[in-house]
Design an enzyme around this catalytic site. Sequence first.
Site, PDB file in Angstrom:
ATOM      1  N   LYS A 115       0.823  -1.214   0.000  1.00  7.52           N
ATOM      2  CA  LYS A 115       0.000   0.000   0.000  1.00  7.52           C
ATOM      3  C   LYS A 115       0.853   1.258   0.000  1.00  7.52           C
ATOM      4  O   LYS A 115       0.457   2.276  -0.573  1.00  7.52           O
ATOM      5  CB  LYS A 115      -0.954  -0.019   1.198  1.00  7.52           C
ATOM      6  CG  LYS A 115      -2.058  -1.053   1.071  1.00  7.52           C
ATOM      7  CD  LYS A 115      -3.192  -0.802   2.045  1.00  7.52           C
ATOM      8  CE  LYS A 115      -4.344  -1.753   1.788  1.00  7.52           C
ATOM      9  NZ  LYS A 115      -5.533  -1.436   2.600  1.00  7.52           N
ATOM     10  N   LYS A 197      -5.330 -11.923  -8.617  1.00  2.00           N
ATOM     11  CA  LYS A 197      -6.708 -11.981  -8.115  1.00  2.00           C
ATOM     12  C   LYS A 197      -7.530 -10.795  -8.621  1.00  2.00           C
ATOM     13  O   LYS A 197      -7.011  -9.684  -8.760  1.00  2.00           O
ATOM     14  CB  LYS A 197      -6.671 -11.975  -6.577  1.00  2.00           C
ATOM     15  CG  LYS A 197      -8.008 -12.247  -5.910  1.00  2.00           C
ATOM     16  CD  LYS A 197      -7.840 -12.399  -4.405  1.00  2.00           C
ATOM     17  CE  LYS A 197      -7.489 -11.099  -3.726  1.00  2.00           C
ATOM     18  NZ  LYS A 197      -7.562 -11.203  -2.246  1.00  2.00           N
ATOM     19  N   LYS A 200     -11.027  -4.979  -6.472  1.00  2.00           N
ATOM     20  CA  LYS A 200     -11.846  -3.786  -6.629  1.00  2.00           C
ATOM     21  C   LYS A 200     -11.003  -2.541  -6.830  1.00  2.00           C
ATOM     22  O   LYS A 200     -11.528  -1.493  -7.198  1.00  2.00           O
ATOM     23  CB  LYS A 200     -12.779  -3.606  -5.420  1.00  2.00           C
ATOM     24  CG  LYS A 200     -12.104  -3.447  -4.082  1.00  2.00           C
ATOM     25  CD  LYS A 200     -13.149  -3.331  -2.982  1.00  2.00           C
ATOM     26  CE  LYS A 200     -12.517  -3.185  -1.612  1.00  2.00           C
ATOM     27  NZ  LYS A 200     -13.529  -3.044  -0.552  1.00  2.00           N
TER      28      LYS A 200
END
Length: 335
Positions: A115, A197, A200
């Site tokens: 992140k 994967k 979103k």
Amino acid sequence: MLDGKKTLFSGMQATGNLTLGNYCGALKNWVTLNDEYECFYSVVDMHSITVRQNPAELRKRARALLTLYIAAGLDPEKNCIYYQSHVSAHAELSWILNCYTYMGELNRMTQFKDKSSKHADNINSGLYTYPVLMASDILLYQADVVPVGADQMQHLELTRDIAQRFNNIYGDVFTIPEAYVGKTGARIMSLQDPTKKMSKSDENINASIYLTDDPDTIIRKFKRAVTDSSAEVRYDKEEKPGISNLIDIYRSATGKGIEEIEREFDGKGYGDFKLAVGESVADLLKPIQDRQVDLLKDKAYIDGIIKANAEKANYFANKTLRKVQKKVGFPERIR
């Protein structure tokens, strides 16, 4: 353990739009668990603000996520569905547990590194310590089990380490949570890169199917899905990751087995298969979408659920928090 049942905790962030991967991998299976477990499902909006949010948009997304939980089949009478920010014990316990978590442990958290690279202009301390808030989420409710994907297993291990450390000092305060190992959902991969994967937060909107996508959008995205040069509908994750991902999605949407799907599309091209997958997913999501629209219109009903479940969550969370506060030596509250 509550009412003879083990306790289960899980939650999702109120950021972005949930994907088909979120539904098939988690939400779809949550619906089956309330008979076996006492379930707490949080809209983890406190975690959401480690990344800058538009306040009005965050409130809107939090309510949309809570209604989506219900629209997908979670009964708010049988499951405690609540906003994390409505239970102040999450923040209070997180501060205490920060004092029992080592810098070296947080330095090893791979999601912080990931992140930080994506939000280099806002590497804040909340982003660094949010695994401790996640530990507090779980430990407040004395969760026996936590459904986690592979990317969250490191955080559950940290939660277990913190709980055991605290228990070693003060006695059996926290239940040591285990990973939920029941029925697992399909791992749905990106439509544009089947080696990663479905997410979103993917910048490529064609990579993910969102639960709010309309049928035309769903079918268009599947038509653009990456496959391979042959036209054989065959399950082989090594040689045919794209088509294998589409087979997994079709399985999740229809309940059909791999061999049955391969027979159904024997001799047919990818165009026919992609259309069938798209239509099956659109059919799967339409009842959820329709139910969510109705729920969002019924303000009084949703407000009642929010109030009642916040009270329930606060009751159980504060039982744990008061015990922890006493153990660490905080003065008792005068009532």
